[in-house]
Design a protein around this motif. Structure first.
Motif, PDB file in Angstrom:
ATOM      1  N   CYS A   1      42.214  34.430  46.787  1.00  0.00           N
ATOM      2  CA  CYS A   1      41.885  33.946  45.982  1.00  0.00           C
ATOM      3  C   CYS A   1      41.568  32.795  46.576  1.00  0.00           C
TER       4      CYS A   1
ATOM      5  N   ARG B   1      39.382  33.924  39.429  1.00  0.00           N
ATOM      6  CA  ARG B   1      40.820  33.253  39.995  1.00  0.00           C
ATOM      7  C   ARG B   1      41.934  34.068  38.894  1.00  0.00           C
TER       8      ARG B   1
ATOM      9  N   THR C   1      41.463  38.088  38.809  1.00  0.00           N
ATOM     10  CA  THR C   1      42.291  38.327  40.236  1.00  0.00           C
ATOM     11  C   THR C   1      43.714  38.178  40.532  1.00  0.00           C
TER      12      THR C   1
END
Length: 348
Positions: free
Chosen positions: A268, A291, A294
């Motif tokens: 990240c 982010r 993910t």
């Protein structure tokens, strides 16, 4: 795209070809007419190990044979990390190749004797594909920058899928990755980077690193899910095919049993720096997951909680700062001033 060789050490490739051809003869006793051709250093990647691509040709049983190979040589004078994990790097790749859950290049042979190339080395199969390189930054130019947003979306999902596959790997049989005192889990990764920070004292006092360690220790996370640590989890260490699927997960030089969240955090932080909102290399790449996306996809695929991820991201920034200081020392440059480090590490 410009081609840039980033290699810590280089050598005469013609001499290397002759040495490798002779050595391969000891590994393939039934092979004849062995030759090593088309040697080259990778372009735009590889800052800690000398890595050379080559093609091996030979005849066996009356048939012409060929194998694309990569030789990876243990660092000598240009040593980025204090922990020597060269043997473990080969071992974890062998275990992953045998398990087939994570896509890695298949290791072929390990040579402990340093007399041939000056240091131990290993040879693995050569995979074919494209890598989002850091030099020049893939977010600024190159095939990923030129790809359509929907293609980048496919790449992102496949990359997170392989990241999650690493954290799903059973730890049985991986005891050789434990720390020097048998440490596992978060304490293993913590001890590794405490050693790194102390090692950097050879360059000079590191008060910012000391303060960052104190801060992180005082905020110790409750969530410590077990898992394999890849060590440099980023799309720049993945190779992709023309369909944007992962061909290989690369660069296993700092593996551990430190826990599942270290790689997610590293992934990240790097994504944000390279192609996300904080990118210094141009506009964010449309199609690459945020982010939040993910983390959600990783949680879905691993079944593990990402709670306390912010702490692990701060720890990842600490690790990256240690590596940056060391690389700067080796190159005779300064990567970041003390004020910038303090801001990055949330101290001072």
């Amino acid at each position: 795209m410009s081609d840039v060789i980033v290699a810590p050490e280089t050598r005469n490739l013609e001499a290397l070809a002759q040495a490798m051809a002779q050595w391969l003869g000891t590994k393939m006793p039934n092979a004849g007419e062995i030759s090593v051709r088309d040697l080259a250093y990778p372009r735009g990647a590889g800052q800690s190990h000398e890595t050379v691509l080559f093609d091996a040709h030979w005849r066996e049983g009356g048939e012409a044979c060929h194998q694309g190979c990569v030789v990876r040589i243990k660092p000598g004078g240009f040593t980025v990390f204090p922990d020597d994990l060269f043997d473990q790097q080969y071992g974890v790749m062998k275990a992953l190749a045998d398990g087939r859950q994570v896509r890695v290049a298949r290791p072929l042979w390990f040579e402990h004797d340093p007399s041939l190339l000056g240091n131990p080395f290993f040879v693995m199969e050569r995979k074919t594909g494209r890598v989002p390189v850091s030099i020049p930054p893939y977010a600024r130019e190159g095939w990923l920058r030129d790809a359509a947003p929907e293609q980048r979306r496919v790449l992102w999902r496949n990359a997170v899928g392989q990241l999650a596959a690493v954290q799903r790997v059973p730890l049985d049989g991986l005891d050789f990755l434990a720390g020097p005192q048998g440490e596992r889990g978060l304490e293993q990764e913590w001890a590794k980077y405490v050693r790194f920070a102390r090692w950097l004292q050879e360059v000079g006092p590191q008060p910012v690193l000391d303060a960052a360690l104190d801060r992180l220790r005082g905020l110790w996370p409750e969530n410590q899910p077990e898992g394999l640590v890849w060590g440099d989890a980023r799309i720049g260490n993945m190779m992709f095919d023309e369909n944007f699927d992962v061909v290989a997960v690369m660069d296993w030089e700092q593996p551990s049993l430190g826990g599942a969240l270290h790689d997610l955090a590293w992934f990240c932080v790097i994504a944000d720096t390279m192609h996300g909102p904080a990118s210094t290399y141009g506009a964010p790449l449309e199609g690459m997951g945020s982010r939040e996306e993910t983390v959600a996809l990783w949680e879905e695929l691993t079944g593990k909680s990402p709670a306390d991820l912010e702490w692990y991201e701060d720890f990842a920034k600490f690790k990256m700062t240690c590596t940056g200081i060391r690389l700067g020392h080796l190159r005779g440059t300064r990567i970041m001033d003390e004020a910038a480090m303090a801001k990055r590490l949330k101290v001072g």
